[in-house]
Structures are given as structure tokens and as C-alpha cells.
Design an enzyme around this catalytic site. Structure first.
Site, mmCIF file in Angstrom:
data_model
loop_
_atom_site.group_PDB
_atom_site.id
_atom_site.type_symbol
_atom_site.label_atom_id
_atom_site.label_comp_id
_atom_site.label_asym_id
_atom_site.label_seq_id
_atom_site.Cartn_x
_atom_site.Cartn_y
_atom_site.Cartn_z
ATOM 1 N N THR B 137 0.588 -1.052 0.080
ATOM 2 C CA THR B 137 -0.035 -0.072 -0.150
ATOM 3 C C THR B 137 0.905 1.296 -0.100
ATOM 4 O O THR B 137 1.824 1.369 0.944
ATOM 5 C CB THR B 137 -0.968 0.000 1.235
ATOM 6 N N ASP B 139 -0.184 3.913 1.037
ATOM 7 C CA ASP B 139 -0.662 4.882 2.203
ATOM 8 C C ASP B 139 0.326 4.343 3.502
ATOM 9 O O ASP B 139 0.275 5.167 4.395
ATOM 10 C CB ASP B 139 -2.131 4.394 2.339
ATOM 11 N N ARG B 183 -6.000 8.805 2.918
ATOM 12 C CA ARG B 183 -7.326 9.045 3.516
ATOM 13 C C ARG B 183 -7.383 9.148 4.935
ATOM 14 O O ARG B 183 -7.752 10.359 5.484
ATOM 15 C CB ARG B 183 -8.260 7.690 3.070
ATOM 16 N N TYR B 296 -3.565 10.314 -9.649
ATOM 17 C CA TYR B 296 -3.098 8.980 -10.147
ATOM 18 C C TYR B 296 -1.656 8.893 -10.325
ATOM 19 O O TYR B 296 -1.062 7.895 -10.233
ATOM 20 C CB TYR B 296 -4.014 8.245 -10.962
ATOM 21 N N ARG B 299 0.824 7.226 -7.894
ATOM 22 C CA ARG B 299 1.029 5.763 -7.571
ATOM 23 C C ARG B 299 1.310 5.043 -8.706
ATOM 24 O O ARG B 299 1.712 3.800 -8.780
ATOM 25 C CB ARG B 299 -0.376 5.361 -6.997
#
Lengths: 406, 406
Positions: B137, B139, B183, B296, B299
Site C-alpha cells: 500500500t 498509504d 485518506r 493518479y 502511484r
């Protein structure tokens, strides 16, 4: 007779990834000539000249200049000022006061105009003065030039970005709309096509400012691609215009902001991409529709540079110093393609490069007006340099179903 | 007794720049074991399993697998499906029908949950089965792990982007706001700080989802930086929330779109950045305020990969195969930092990694709540790999004014 005096170098307009190569090319070459008393850099372009904000580049080490050459954006900083006659006269007065005899201005067509007017001032005052415009713009829209320094690296960024988002869109299918810089010329948006390797690679559709944008046609195009591939990647220029020449983005903005040149500020708003995305979503019933506006990343991203662009930007800077100091000539350095791939640099009279801009020629745009031609790809390919980044896909065979075949 | 049967590998959630390293690590290692009858890849993650869409990776060349490993985004394609109990049971039934005994799922915490439930189904049916979750991930929000594969490369992108826009902002000063993915966890936005080299380098302010966002405080922060430097670069996480935990972006969106997980789609809208920019413009009277939403690009950008991230992603894939095939064990591969800089891989029980996510710890955020600490920079630095891209500035001395001093 050799003209003794100082050199001033300045950078104008939007930064590029290689604009400092031109600065360093001009500075290092100028420092070799005995008639050059000092090499100054104007801080923030022509505004720096008016304010007498100069750095003494003769006191800068060669090593650090080389490091700066490899750093993107304008190391001398820039300005959006577009000098009028009075402003140009002021520039001339300051240059004269500092005994500046050589003026190199790195920029687009507006910068070429400025150099031209300053030069006229010098002539009127019978002040011996050599002024040269060094080309630069990611838009690739300068007349006479085959292409311009800055474009190749920005094109490489756009190409790598679309290469990546196309792979992303394969993994999580839907419609993706990427909005690329370019007010009047579509060269940068068109660069998105270079990413294509496999026959179904995106971008599947490309919309340029040179072709009037028709929303219904756009919708039909997306529908067709989506039916064919189950996904659709679209490259759109921020400067697309409707039949009447009005920017599509203009209709979508709640507040319109103008820059110093009276142009609408198109960057820094995602409105165009988002409205086109909503339009697709509402009319085609596709749930996953995404858009990105590439914004400032595309002209200053660290570490995304075409080495061809780098070398050429260096050479146009060096050539400016050579034309002025060896040959006592004024003008604009222009790039001419002489082979596949080779270039030559010439000195062109300033008025031929100033004022007007160049658009994508017809043979670079496909008949449908929604993509580019092979001729464009051949034109662009050498400019983005060696690209070690190529996408690969699995080619493993499908396995027979067991449960679904029962 | 050695467990004979097939291997299935799948990729879930958002793609990363190195997720294919994990796929190839698991595939190549699995192909070495005699008890492995076939190595299948599920097309579009768990949905591919349900649909019995498998590729036979034992018929893929090693060379092409290595090429795919170096290609960003999910080569097996992905899905946003978040399986419930029934869905997981279906997954199990298909795997059983194909005599699959080893299941490797590359993804975030939702994927760990899926692996866990599928594994429970196997246990209930007394079906011998090894299931391993492979972390991934951008994140960086997986529990137990020091960091997660995919984060280092995305962090490198964010760092290079801010390095570039900061140079751009020096050349044409104003306020710049860059909106970064994330997020609930601010790790990726925080990575913008690694770009800082000179003391006045941006980003000058960083806003994370972990710190409640106060518009007045934000305005005051920008005012202060702008007064000090005449410019201000801000990194903002798309997931910043107000005092009540409501995403700031939510208030700004005209239409709210939810994904399959019930989360608001924050990406693909420039609304947050643009509203913050308007807010600064209106309240501080600064004319040049710009914002970009990285979207986008961050990533999947081609050619922006941390080699440390690449190697670790490869190793967690390989370790999954080793734990399952040598040791007959289930679980989630976790990354642990053992030195400065060294890591070790362990097998952690799935329930410890599933469901919950990790946030930035307090000691990574400064007291003011508007930047990161040195501790965070030390944590991040080894993860982005060797970065040859460093900015350099002119250090030439200023020239004395002539006209302005008269």
C-alpha cells in the site's frame, strides 16, 4: 574592433527542466572571452534588470554552475512581465548604466520581442550592443525552430505519466482523462501518444487546441473505445476550444483569472477535466470515470529530463555567446533538424521569432482529429531521449474453467 | 507430509510501482518446488477467482516475468471488491475445485481480512490449505509493519514533485498548494518534506489527516510564511479532517461519490486544493495562488521507483512462497526494521494485520501540527532509495546598484 563590456543573462516566462543548461552554456562560454568584463545574471528576468538586481556570475564556481545546469526551473528566477516600449527603454537605460554590451535573454516568443525592442533602443542611441534571444518553452510553439529546448523533457514527463496511468487504468478499468498544459499548441498533449507500445495501449483519444472541440463527437469517441476495450484513456489539452475559438475551460470556470499577458489562467484548475468526466459519467452511464490535471508537475518534476533536450539547451546557450562574441551578431538562436536525428543551430532575425506562435501542423494530427499520426511520433521520438522505461505485460495462457463449464 | 497442489497469486486494491515485484517473487519461488503442480495468477484479484479467470504463470518465461516485475501497476489487474463471508466462501469453493493448496494475496488490510476468512473456510472444511497475505500500500498504513512495499516509491514521487514545484515557486513566487493521496494516514503527504535541502526550501507547511484541520490556523500559518519568504509551498493530504472528523474535502464537493468500500472518492477532484487556494487568495490578498492535485500520477508514474522499495517488494513475495512451501504456515508477511538501515521479514497472524490501519505516530508530527519532525525524516530517508536528484542554487554575490543609488 572588439566590443568590451559586460554580459547580462536573464530567464523569462515559465520554467523548464533544462532552462539552466542554457544559462550555464551562455555564462561559461562568455567567461572565456577577454573583452567580457563581467557576466551578470538578472534576478527575476527583465524585472530584475529594471530593479538593478544582478548576480555576478563571474564569481560563481564552475562546479556549482554545472550543478545548477542539472537543476530544473529558472535558477535566476523568472517573471511574467511583458515589457512595453517604455519598459524596454528602462531596460536599456539600466544596461547602459552598467556598461552592458551583451544581453542574452532565455525565453519564448515574448522574450524575443523584448530583446528586439531593447536592441532597437540601443541602435537609436548609437550604443554598441549585441542582444540575443535563446529559445525556451515547453509548449514547443516558437516559429522557425524545429522544436524548442524544454519541450523534450516536458514531453518525457507527459509520456511517462500516461504510460503509468494507462497501466493503472488496465488494472482498475474505467475512463481516465488527463489534462495537459498547452494554451494554443497541442505539442505537449500529443506527447502522450509516445507511451503507446501494445496495440490497445492508451491514450486512446487525444484532443488538441488545433482541432475545434465538439462535445458530442467526444462522447461518441469515448463510447466507441469503451465498447471496444472496456476502458478508455484520454489526453486533453487545457487549451481545447469550441467552434468559435472560445476555450472550453472558460465556460466551466466560476471565476476567470487573467495573467499579466491578458491570457486566462488555465492551469491550476481541475475544472476542465472534472466537467468532461461528469459529462461522460452522466451520458454514458460509466461509473468509474476519473480525471487528473497534471498542472505544474509537468514542467518542473525533478529527475525527469531528456538528455537530448539537456544537450540542446546547453548548446543554444553556448551558441548565443559565440554568435555575439565571435561574430558581433544579434538575433534569435534557432534549432533546425538536419537529419534523423541531427540538428544545427542558426541565428535568425528576432522579428521572425517574436510575436507569433506555431501550432501543430496538419500532418501531425489524424483525420478524425482525435489522435496523432505516425509522422508526429517520428518527429517526437528523438527529442525525449533514451527512455529506459517500457511497460511489459504477462503473456501467460488462460486456464480452462472448471466450475463455470459444468 | 508435503502438500501437493496448485498456487494462486492475486493482486488487490490500488496499484503501486512495485506490486509486480511481489507477484514475480512469489511466482518464481513457487515454481521451484516439486509439490507445486501449477502457479496460477488470478485476473482482477478476488473477482478473477470467482470468475475462474486464471493465467497459467508456469507457462510464462522467466525473462518476461522479470520485465513485468519492473513495470508499475498490477500486471494481473486489480479489483476494488471487498469480499464478505459469502464472497469468501465462493473464493474458497473455486480454489478447492482447481485443487489450489496455496493462496498468496498481495494487498492492504482489506486483503489480509479476505485471506483470513478464506483460510477459515478451508479449516472448517478440513481442506489442507496455506494462505498468505503479502503487504502492499502506498498509504503505508498496515499495522505491525515498519513500512509497506509501494510506499517508498510513491514517497519518492511526492518528494521529487515537491522538489520541482518548490524550485518553480522560487522562480515565480506565490502560494502553491499540492494535494497528496492519503485518506487516513499522512505518511505519503509527509514525504514531501524529504525534498528540503536549503533552509528556506518548501514545503513550508504540511497538513495531515492525523491533525484536525483549522482553517483559521491554516490562514495564519500561510500568512507568516509568506511574510518571511515572500512565497509559500504547502503540502496537504486529501484526507484532512475538521475537528469533528469530517473530511474537509466533503464539504467542498458538489456531488459525493462513494467507492465499493463505502469511502468517499477523494481522488480525481481538485476541489480541496482549489478551495484552499481561493480561501488564501480572498483572505490574504495574495494574487498568485496555485494548486495541484497529484491524483493518479503519484502511484503509477513510470520510472520513479525506489530501489529499496523494489527489493523489499520482491522479498516479501519470495518470503510468502517460502513460509507456505517450506514451513506450511499461514499468515501475513510483515516488515520489521532491525537496524539503520536493515530489515527482517516475519510471519504475523492475519488478524493482527487485517481490519485496522495505522496512522502517523505523534513523534513524527511537529508540535504546531503543520510539519514533520526530524524523526520522521530519519524514518523515511532509507525507504526512498538513492536519490541522485538534488537541487542546486546560484551562490554568486549581488552586484552594487548604480542608478538606484544615485
Amino acid at each position: 574592433m572588439v566590443l568590451k563590456g559586460k554580459v547580462v543573462i536573464a530567464q523569462g516566462g515559465g520554467p523548464t527542466a533544462v532552462i539552466n543548461q542554457s544559462l550555464v552554456g551562455a555564462a561559461l562560454e562568455s567567461r572565456k572571452f577577454p573583452q567580457v568584463e563581467r557576466v551578470y545574471g538578472a534576478v527575476h528576468g527583465v524585472r530584475g534588470i529594471i530593479n538593478e538586481d544582478f548576480l555576478d556570475l563571474t564569481q560563481e564556481t564552475t562546479h556549482n554552475l554545472e550543478c545548477v545546469a542539472n537543476t530544473p526551473s529558472s535558477a535566476l528566477f523568472s517573471t511574467r512581465d511583458k515589457p512595453d516600449e517604455k519598459y524596454c527603454k528602462e531596460i536599456f537605460e539600466v544596461l547602459k548604466a552598467h556598461d552592458v554590451r551583451y544581453f542574452f535573454y532565455i525565453g519564448g516568443n515574448d522574450s524575443a520581442s523584448t530583446v528586439n525592442i531593447v536592441n532597437e533602443n540601443a541602435k537609436k542611441s548609437s550604443y554598441e550592443f549585441r542582444a540575443i534571444h535563446i529559445p525556451k518553452t515547453i509548449d514547443n510553439d516558437l516559429l522557425v525552430n524545429d522544436h524548442t529546448p524544454g519541450y523534450g523533457s516536458a514531453a518525457k514527463f507527459v509520456s511517462q505519466a500516461f504510460n503509468g496511468v494507462d497501466l493503472d487504468n488496465r488494472a482498475l478499468p474505467g475512463v481516465y482523462i488527463g489534462v495537459v498544459m498547452g494554451r494554443d499548441a497541442g505539442f505537449l498533449t500529443a506527447a502522450s501518444a509516445i507511451a503507446q507500445k501494445f496495440p490497445d495501449d492508451g491514450p486512446h483519444l487525444i484532443y488538441l487546441p488545433e482541432v475545434p472541440f465538439d462535445k458530442e463527437k467526444f462522447l461518441g469517441d469515448v463510447r466507441e473505445i469503451y465498447r471496444k476495450y472496456g476502458r478508455c484513456v484520454v489526453a486533453v489539452s487545457e487549451g481545447i476550444k469550441n467552434e468559435d475559438g472560445v476555450p472550453v475551460a472558460k465556460d466551466l470556470m466560476s471565476k476567470i483569472e487573467y495573467d499579466a499577458h491578458g491570457n486566462i489562467v488555465l492551469s491550476s484548475t481541475g475544472a476542465l477535466g472534472e466537467k468532461l468526466a461528469s459529462y461522460v459519467k452522466e451520458n454514458l452511464g460509466i461509473s468509474r470515470v476519473r480525471s487528473d490535471t497534471f498542472g505544474y508537475l509537468q514542467r518542473s518534476f525533478m529527475g525527469c529530463v531528456s538528455e537530448v533536450d539537456q544537450h540542446e539547451a546547453r548548446e543554444v546557450g553556448e551558441k548565443a555567446a559565440q554568435f555575439a562574441l565571435w561574430h558581433n551578431m544579434d538575433g534569435s538562436i534557432t534549432i533546425h533538424r538536419t537529419g534523423d536525428y541531427s540538428v544545427d543551430y542558426r541565428l535568425t532575425s528576432l522579428d521572425k521569432v517574436a510575436k507569433y506562435t506555431k501550432s501543430m501542423p496538419e500532418h501531425f494530427i489524424n483525420k478524425e482529429g482525435n489522435h496523432v499520426t505516425e509522422a508526429f511520433k517520428n518527429y517526437l521520438r528523438p527529442l525525449i531521449g533514451q527512455d529506459p522505461f517500457t511497460a511489459h505485460m504477462l503473456r501467460a495462457p488462460k486456464v480452462d474453467k472448471i466450475l463455470k463449464n459444468i
